[in-house]
Design an enzyme around this catalytic site. Structure first.
Site, mmCIF file in Angstrom:
data_model
loop_
_atom_site.group_PDB
_atom_site.id
_atom_site.type_symbol
_atom_site.label_atom_id
_atom_site.label_comp_id
_atom_site.label_asym_id
_atom_site.label_seq_id
_atom_site.Cartn_x
_atom_site.Cartn_y
_atom_site.Cartn_z
ATOM 1 C CG ASP A 158 -2.269 0.620 0.958
ATOM 2 O OD1 ASP A 158 -2.332 1.509 0.090
ATOM 3 O OD2 ASP A 158 -3.255 0.261 1.634
ATOM 4 N N PRO A 192 0.447 3.915 -8.599
ATOM 5 C CG PRO A 192 -0.490 2.813 -10.431
ATOM 6 C CD PRO A 192 0.448 2.621 -9.299
ATOM 7 C CG LEU A 193 -4.816 4.783 -5.072
ATOM 8 C CD1 LEU A 193 -6.050 5.491 -5.604
ATOM 9 C CD2 LEU A 193 -5.252 3.591 -4.220
ATOM 10 C CE1 TYR A 194 -2.592 6.044 -0.681
ATOM 11 C CE2 TYR A 194 -2.127 4.048 -1.940
ATOM 12 C CZ TYR A 194 -2.748 4.680 -0.874
ATOM 13 O OH TYR A 194 -3.525 3.966 -0.019
ATOM 14 C CG ASP A 218 -9.649 1.694 -1.056
ATOM 15 O OD1 ASP A 218 -8.683 1.807 -1.829
ATOM 16 O OD2 ASP A 218 -9.556 1.692 0.184
#
Ligand code: GLA
Length: 420
Positions: A158, A192-194, A218
């Site tokens: 994460d 990439p999400l962050y 999510d």
């Protein structure tokens, strides 16, 4: 009628960038992951059946081995956040919460392996995990070695509590640390999400580093959540789709089929679109108590064979209509194609869609064999460009087909994005 607005790629020229060279995830990974359904429930005193404990994963492994999940291809039993103790041990190693995991992770891995399955674990590139447990920042080599010593098979890494400018470096260093252990550990990233809130991520680097990567928020147990994930994917397909292929996959997050929030048609849509997207199929539900229809959908071998097609080419939305129909298509091996007709209209009843309007339908020149996979399996027989074939699609449902051209010379065709 659709209007062609842009040409994207000729399918024969498709070849993804260099993948992480660890020999893993040659097909989208399949398994079970605790987060969406069980979250951070650590209350084993009052809720022993649903708390994050070794018992939960052992029971899921039992069901996966016994009730057809393993045979269907679901392989990984994955732990998410909230498994560790709040303190590292005297050697600086992560340790499982002793009350909830009295046997420790190595024993749990042995148990899961004894069922012919693999074990996944969770950690974070930053100072803490998203739920506040110890993060791996400053401990990448120690943690990678600990997971290897425990014989873990997958790491979900994460991105909470990390300076976004250091995300790339952190994810790359953990990838190297995992490689250095010599154990095959599938590396599932959230890099990439962050990074998206700050800049467009470098998908070439991500594909070289990770076996799968989360791009977007999510998933929740709701139709609006599943819809927003498909809409985001659609809006960013030119950036993310070329990155996917054997060894590395875009991860639109867990399948929430078999829970509380989706109607059966919506569950079919999630399953069909996740197969078209070549997404990891990580189910988050209670396999011990799941309705037979959801189980049958998740184990549907025709949909799974689309998901697991060896060509490993991610599909995309190829047409959008103002009346809320979307067509999603995925090129499969042996010149076959999967076509999903998605009815996004949430009012009224089933609506018909003429297959001649699907851009990929042109592979039916001179003719093709068409099979409907969802909602019911049915052979639609030989079709041509001229055949007026139409399918019925329920509100928020998807009709999924496979199309096999019948011709001596397979014709190259252009994939096009069309809109009304
Ligand atoms: C983040 C991730 C989720 C889950 C939680 C755990 O939100 O995106 O998938 O792992 O953290 O805290």
């Amino acid at each position: 009628m659709f209007r062609v607005v842009c040409l994207l790629a000729v399918m024969a020229l498709w070849s993804p960038a260099e993948a992480l060279d660890n020999g893993l995830a040659l097909l989208p990974p399949m398994g079970w992951l605790h987060w969406e359904r069980f979250m951070c429930n650590t209350d084993c005193d009052t809720d022993p059946d649903n708390c994050i404990s070794e018992r939960l994963y052992m029971q899921m492994a039992d069901v996966m081995a016994k009730e057809g999940w393993k045979e269907a291809g679901y392989q990984y039993v994955c732990i998410d956040d909230c498994w560790p103790s709040h303190q590292r041990d005297a050697q600086g190693r992560l340790q499982a919460d002793p009350k909830r995991f009295p046997g420790g992770i190595k024993k749990l891995a042995d148990y899961v392996h004894s069922k012919g399955l693999k074990l996944g674990i969770y950690a974070d590139v930053g100072k803490n995990t998203c739920a506040g447990y110890p993060g791996s920042l400053g401990y990448y080599e120690t943690d990678a070695q600990t997971f290897a010593d425990w014989e873990v098979d997958l790491l979900k890494f994460d991105g909470c509590y990390m300076d976004w400018k250091l995300l790339g470096e952190g994810y790359i260093n953990m990838s190297k640390a995992l490689n250095k252990t010599g154990r095959s550990i599938l590396y599932s990233c959230e890099w990439p999400l962050y990074e998206w809130p700050f800049q467009q991520p470098n998908y070439t680097a991500i594909r070289e580093t990770c076996n799968s990567w989360r791009n977007y928020a999510d998933v929740y147990d709701s139709w609006s959540s599943v819809k927003s994930i498909t809409a985001w994917t659609n809006d960013h397909e030119e950036v993310i789709v070329p990155a996917a292929g054997p060894g590395g996959w875009n991860d639109p997050d867990m399948l929430v089929i078999g829970n509380f929030g989706l109607s059966h048609d919506q569950q079919e849509s999630q399953m069909a679109l996740w197969a078209i997207m070549a997404a990891p199929l990580l189910v988050s539900n209670d396999l011990r108590d799941i309705c037979p229809r959801s189980k049958e959908l998740l184990q549907n071998r025709h949909i799974i064979s689309i998901s697991q097609d060896p060509l490993g080419q991610q599909g995309r939305c190829t047409a959008k209509r103002k009346d809320s129909f979307e067509v999603w298509e995925r090129t499969l091996s042996k010149n076959r194609q999967a076509v999903a007709v998605f009815n996004k209209q949430e009012i009224g009843g089933p609506r018909r869609f003429s297959l001649a309007e699907a851009p990929g339908w042109r592979i039916c020149d001179p003719q093709c064999n068409v099979t409907q996979v969802l909602p019911q399996y049915k052979e639609l027989g030989v079709q041509t460009l001229q055949t007026k074939t139409s399918v019925s699609v329920n509100p928020s449902g998807t009709t999924l087909l496979t199309v096999t051209p019948i011709s001596r010379d397979f014709k190259l065709y252009w994939r096009s994005k069309t809109t009304l």
